[in-house]
Design a protein around this motif. Structure first.
Motif, PDB file in Angstrom:
ATOM      1  N   TRP A  38      38.931 -29.927  82.462  1.00 34.96           N
ATOM      2  CA  TRP A  38      38.297 -30.783  83.490  1.00 34.96           C
ATOM      3  C   TRP A  38      37.628 -31.965  82.795  1.00 34.96           C
ATOM      4  CZ3 TRP A  38      33.578 -29.144  86.955  1.00 34.96           C
ATOM      5  CH2 TRP A  38      33.510 -29.973  88.086  1.00 34.96           C
ATOM      6  N   TRP A  39      38.007 -33.141  83.178  1.00 32.99           N
ATOM      7  CA  TRP A  39      37.499 -34.367  82.542  1.00 32.99           C
ATOM      8  C   TRP A  39      35.988 -34.446  82.708  1.00 32.99           C
ATOM      9  CZ3 TRP A  39      38.426 -40.010  84.582  1.00 32.99           C
ATOM     10  CH2 TRP A  39      38.067 -40.936  83.570  1.00 32.99           C
ATOM     11  N   ILE A  40      35.285 -34.697  81.628  1.00 33.41           N
ATOM     12  CA  ILE A  40      33.834 -34.745  81.632  1.00 33.41           C
ATOM     13  C   ILE A  40      33.297 -35.753  82.639  1.00 33.41           C
ATOM     14  CG2 ILE A  40      33.799 -36.398  79.712  1.00 33.41           C
ATOM     15  CD1 ILE A  40      31.167 -33.652  80.387  1.00 33.41           C
ATOM     16  N   VAL A  41      34.006 -36.852  82.829  1.00 29.70           N
ATOM     17  CA  VAL A  41      33.571 -37.874  83.787  1.00 29.70           C
ATOM     18  C   VAL A  41      33.560 -37.300  85.204  1.00 29.70           C
ATOM     19  CG1 VAL A  41      34.218 -40.079  84.863  1.00 29.70           C
ATOM     20  CG2 VAL A  41      34.261 -39.835  82.361  1.00 29.70           C
ATOM     21  N   GLU A  42      34.596 -36.532  85.535  1.00 32.41           N
ATOM     22  CA  GLU A  42      34.646 -35.915  86.860  1.00 32.41           C
ATOM     23  C   GLU A  42      33.567 -34.832  87.015  1.00 32.41           C
ATOM     24  OE1 GLU A  42      39.430 -36.426  87.766  1.00 32.41           O
ATOM     25  OE2 GLU A  42      38.672 -34.529  86.939  1.00 32.41           O
ATOM     26  N   ALA A  43      33.335 -34.080  85.942  1.00 33.11           N
ATOM     27  CA  ALA A  43      32.307 -33.035  85.982  1.00 33.11           C
ATOM     28  C   ALA A  43      30.924 -33.636  86.200  1.00 33.11           C
ATOM     29  CB  ALA A  43      32.331 -32.235  84.686  1.00 33.11           C
ATOM     30  N   LEU A  44      30.658 -34.757  85.568  1.00 36.84           N
ATOM     31  CA  LEU A  44      29.363 -35.424  85.724  1.00 36.84           C
ATOM     32  C   LEU A  44      29.164 -35.902  87.158  1.00 36.84           C
ATOM     33  CD1 LEU A  44      29.222 -37.444  82.392  1.00 36.84           C
ATOM     34  CD2 LEU A  44      27.616 -35.661  83.090  1.00 36.84           C
ATOM     35  N   HIS A  67      36.570 -36.268  76.688  1.00 36.45           N
ATOM     36  CA  HIS A  67      36.402 -34.819  76.533  1.00 36.45           C
ATOM     37  C   HIS A  67      36.736 -34.102  77.834  1.00 36.45           C
ATOM     38  CE1 HIS A  67      34.806 -31.053  74.954  1.00 36.45           C
ATOM     39  NE2 HIS A  67      34.216 -30.875  76.135  1.00 36.45           N
ATOM     40  N   ARG A  68      37.421 -32.975  77.704  1.00 35.48           N
ATOM     41  CA  ARG A  68      37.787 -32.186  78.877  1.00 35.48           C
ATOM     42  C   ARG A  68      37.198 -30.783  78.729  1.00 35.48           C
ATOM     43  NH1 ARG A  68      41.494 -35.527  81.372  1.00 35.48           N
ATOM     44  NH2 ARG A  68      41.935 -34.026  83.029  1.00 35.48           N
ATOM     45  N   LEU A  69      36.485 -30.340  79.742  1.00 37.69           N
ATOM     46  CA  LEU A  69      35.808 -29.040  79.705  1.00 37.69           C
ATOM     47  C   LEU A  69      36.829 -27.906  79.742  1.00 37.69           C
ATOM     48  CD1 LEU A  69      33.430 -30.927  80.558  1.00 37.69           C
ATOM     49  CD2 LEU A  69      32.565 -29.032  81.911  1.00 37.69           C
ATOM     50  N   SER A  70      36.600 -26.912  78.871  1.00 42.03           N
ATOM     51  CA  SER A  70      37.436 -25.722  78.831  1.00 42.03           C
ATOM     52  C   SER A  70      36.543 -24.490  78.820  1.00 42.03           C
ATOM     53  CB  SER A  70      38.321 -25.739  77.582  1.00 42.03           C
ATOM     54  OG  SER A  70      37.511 -25.564  76.413  1.00 42.03           O
ATOM     55  N   GLU A  71      37.165 -23.323  78.690  1.00 37.71           N
ATOM     56  CA  GLU A  71      36.393 -22.079  78.601  1.00 37.71           C
ATOM     57  C   GLU A  71      35.403 -22.122  77.437  1.00 37.71           C
ATOM     58  OE1 GLU A  71      36.447 -19.168  80.364  1.00 37.71           O
ATOM     59  OE2 GLU A  71      38.041 -19.649  81.798  1.00 37.71           O
ATOM     60  N   ASP A  72      35.728 -22.857  76.397  1.00 32.80           N
ATOM     61  CA  ASP A  72      34.841 -22.947  75.223  1.00 32.80           C
ATOM     62  C   ASP A  72      33.535 -23.668  75.537  1.00 32.80           C
ATOM     63  OD1 ASP A  72      36.707 -21.638  73.682  1.00 32.80           O
ATOM     64  OD2 ASP A  72      37.624 -23.488  72.925  1.00 32.80           O
ATOM     65  N   ASP A  73      33.488 -24.374  76.656  1.00 36.10           N
ATOM     66  CA  ASP A  73      32.284 -25.137  77.010  1.00 36.10           C
ATOM     67  C   ASP A  73      31.350 -24.375  77.935  1.00 36.10           C
ATOM     68  OD1 ASP A  73      32.751 -27.621  75.603  1.00 36.10           O
ATOM     69  OD2 ASP A  73      34.438 -27.910  76.984  1.00 36.10           O
ATOM     70  N   LEU A  74      31.634 -23.098  78.160  1.00 33.66           N
ATOM     71  CA  LEU A  74      30.706 -22.274  78.931  1.00 33.66           C
ATOM     72  C   LEU A  74      29.511 -21.896  78.063  1.00 33.66           C
ATOM     73  CD1 LEU A  74      33.174 -19.878  80.795  1.00 33.66           C
ATOM     74  CD2 LEU A  74      31.806 -21.715  81.815  1.00 33.66           C
ATOM     75  N   ALA A  75      28.294 -22.087  78.609  1.00 30.17           N
ATOM     76  CA  ALA A  75      27.078 -21.729  77.864  1.00 30.17           C
ATOM     77  C   ALA A  75      26.755 -20.251  78.012  1.00 30.17           C
ATOM     78  CB  ALA A  75      25.903 -22.565  78.351  1.00 30.17           C
ATOM     79  N   SER A  76      27.304 -19.639  79.070  1.00 29.25           N
ATOM     80  CA  SER A  76      27.111 -18.211  79.327  1.00 29.25           C
ATOM     81  C   SER A  76      28.399 -17.690  79.960  1.00 29.25           C
ATOM     82  CB  SER A  76      25.905 -17.991  80.240  1.00 29.25           C
ATOM     83  OG  SER A  76      26.119 -18.623  81.495  1.00 29.25           O
TER      84      SER A  76
END
Length: 427
Positions: A360-366, A399-408
């Motif tokens: 998921w594109w960081i721009v869209e997530a923001l 940057h694109r969010l993946s499972e690795d970007d989960l904090a928990s």
């Protein structure tokens, strides 16, 4: 610690509100190890911050070589103490009461040493009241209680003058608590009862009953109630009481409560609730007076109290969570911890599937989180270096969010600037 030192310590800490005979009490303590008791009504399955005043009183006596009795009121809890209450409590079922007794009893073991011949005792007054018939109690105890003296107690007078009034059930509470003192004196040689200042009437009733039934001189000692400088009870927040049970109040929430104590209250809390020595206390007081903004005393109070109640691991967890709140990198967190830390932070739901594939594109997530108003605003914020993902600065606009970007387990934490946070929960 000698008896003299114990009295002196209680005095400098401001813990002596009333005593029945301080000079004779001092002589009694100097004559050898004594037994002291404090009662705890099991109105819940956990103790809360308000109970710590009395728990720490028992600890101080034990450190000075005396034997503490923590008395859980399995019998008195069936009635409810009217002292300091504006209306009658709801009566608990036998099952609720037993669960509360068990919970409070287990927590007491954290604070007192129950091992050895002179270890602390954990008792339940239901054990000696369960087989006492009503008629026997009236003959043995009731006949020794002048009604005029009972009517003169502040806890009784204040309720009689209130709209709620006072039931006979609550009126009888004083007899039960007074008899506890007689029983403990008879069976365990207990000559001292302590409690909060609102217990003075009950304590003196027990002393009078001990004189009438046993012909003994007993002693009473009360400490001030734990209140703020403007008279409000401490240990409560908008969410409710600050409990000692980590399932009810997490170590992080517990730590934060003490960090946020007002400057006007912090030194009194340190004196009342900790075992910090006078020299360090004076140093903390001087630092607070010189620069209260650094909150040195609050941080020391929070550290000491959290380690006492939740142990080293609980303290480490609370300190780690606090660092996260103030921008520390987020790792090894849980959904529950992040929910506590960011309880007031807005959150957005998203499908977990967006983290698969190309991500998921960081721009869209923001934009979805509400931290930015448009894609151009998001790009500009990333370019300025003000966007953080799990408290790590985002430098790559692609940057694109993946499972690795989960904090928990299911949460990602986004931040813009120093303090503007948003959570994204992936379902």
């Amino acid at each position: 610690m000698t008896a003299t030192n114990l009295i002196e310590e209680l005095r400098w800490r401001g813990l002596i509100h009333q005593t029945t005979d301080e000079a004779e009490l001092g002589k009694l303590l100097q004559s050898g190890p004594q037994t002291i008791y404090i009662g705890f009504d099991p109105t819940a399955s956990s103790l809360h911050v308000g109970h710590l005043m009395q728990v720490m009183m028992l600890r101080r006596f034990q450190r000075a070589g005396h034997r503490p009795i923590a008395l859980v009121g399995g019998a008195t809890g069936m009635i409810g103490d009217p002292s300091g209450k504006s209306e009658e409590r709801n009566l608990l079922t036998a099952e609720q009461l037993q669960a509360n007794v068990d919970g409070v009893a287990e927590q007491m073991k954290q604070f007192l040493n129950f091992s050895g011949d002179q270890g602390a005792l954990l008792l339940n007054n239901f054990e000696w009241m369960k087989s006492y018939s009503y008629l026997e109690f009236l003959r043995d105890v009731g006949k020794n209680f002048p009604v005029g003296a009972m009517m003169g107690k502040e806890s009784v007078r204040s309720r009689l003058d209130s709209e709620a009034g006072l039931s006979y059930t609550e009126f009888s509470y004083m007899l039960l608590q007074a008899y506890d003192f007689v029983q403990l004196s008879r069976e365990h040689g207990c000559k001292i009862q302590a409690g909060g200042s609102d217990q003075w009437g009950n304590i003196t009733a027990g002393i009078d009953l001990g004189r009438r039934m046993l012909g003994q001189q007993l002693f009473g000692l009360t400490a001030p109630l734990l209140t703020t400088s403007d008279g409000r009870k401490m240990g409560k927040t908008e969410k409710g009481a600050i409990w000692l049970d980590p399932e009810r109040t997490s170590p992080y929430e517990f730590f934060q409560y003490w960090v946020n104590v007002e400057d006007a209250d912090v030194m009194r809390c340190i004196a009342y609730l900790t075992e910090i020595e006078r020299e360090e206390y004076d140093e903390l007081a001087a630092q607070t007076e010189a620069d209260a903004g650094k909150r040195v005393a609050q941080k020391r109070l929070a550290t000491w109290m959290t380690e006492l109640v939740h142990g080293e691991q609980g303290l480490e967890s609370a300190e780690r969570a606090t660092k996260i709140l103030f921008g520390g990198e987020i790792e090894k967190a849980s959904d529950a911890q992040l929910s506590q830390i960011f309880a007031d932070v807005p959150s957005t739901e998203a499908e977990r599937s967006v983290l698969g594939g190309d991500g998921w594109w960081i721009v869209e997530a923001l934009q979805a989180s509400g931290l930015t108003s448009s894609s151009s605003d998001a790009r500009r914020a990333i370019k300025e270096g003000s966007i953080y993902l799990n408290n790590r600065r985002v430098g790559d606009m692609n940057h694109r969010l993946s499972e690795d970007d989960l904090a928990s387990e299911t949460v990602t934490v986004l931040r813009r600037g120093k303090r503007k946070y948003a959570l994204i929960r992936f379902s």
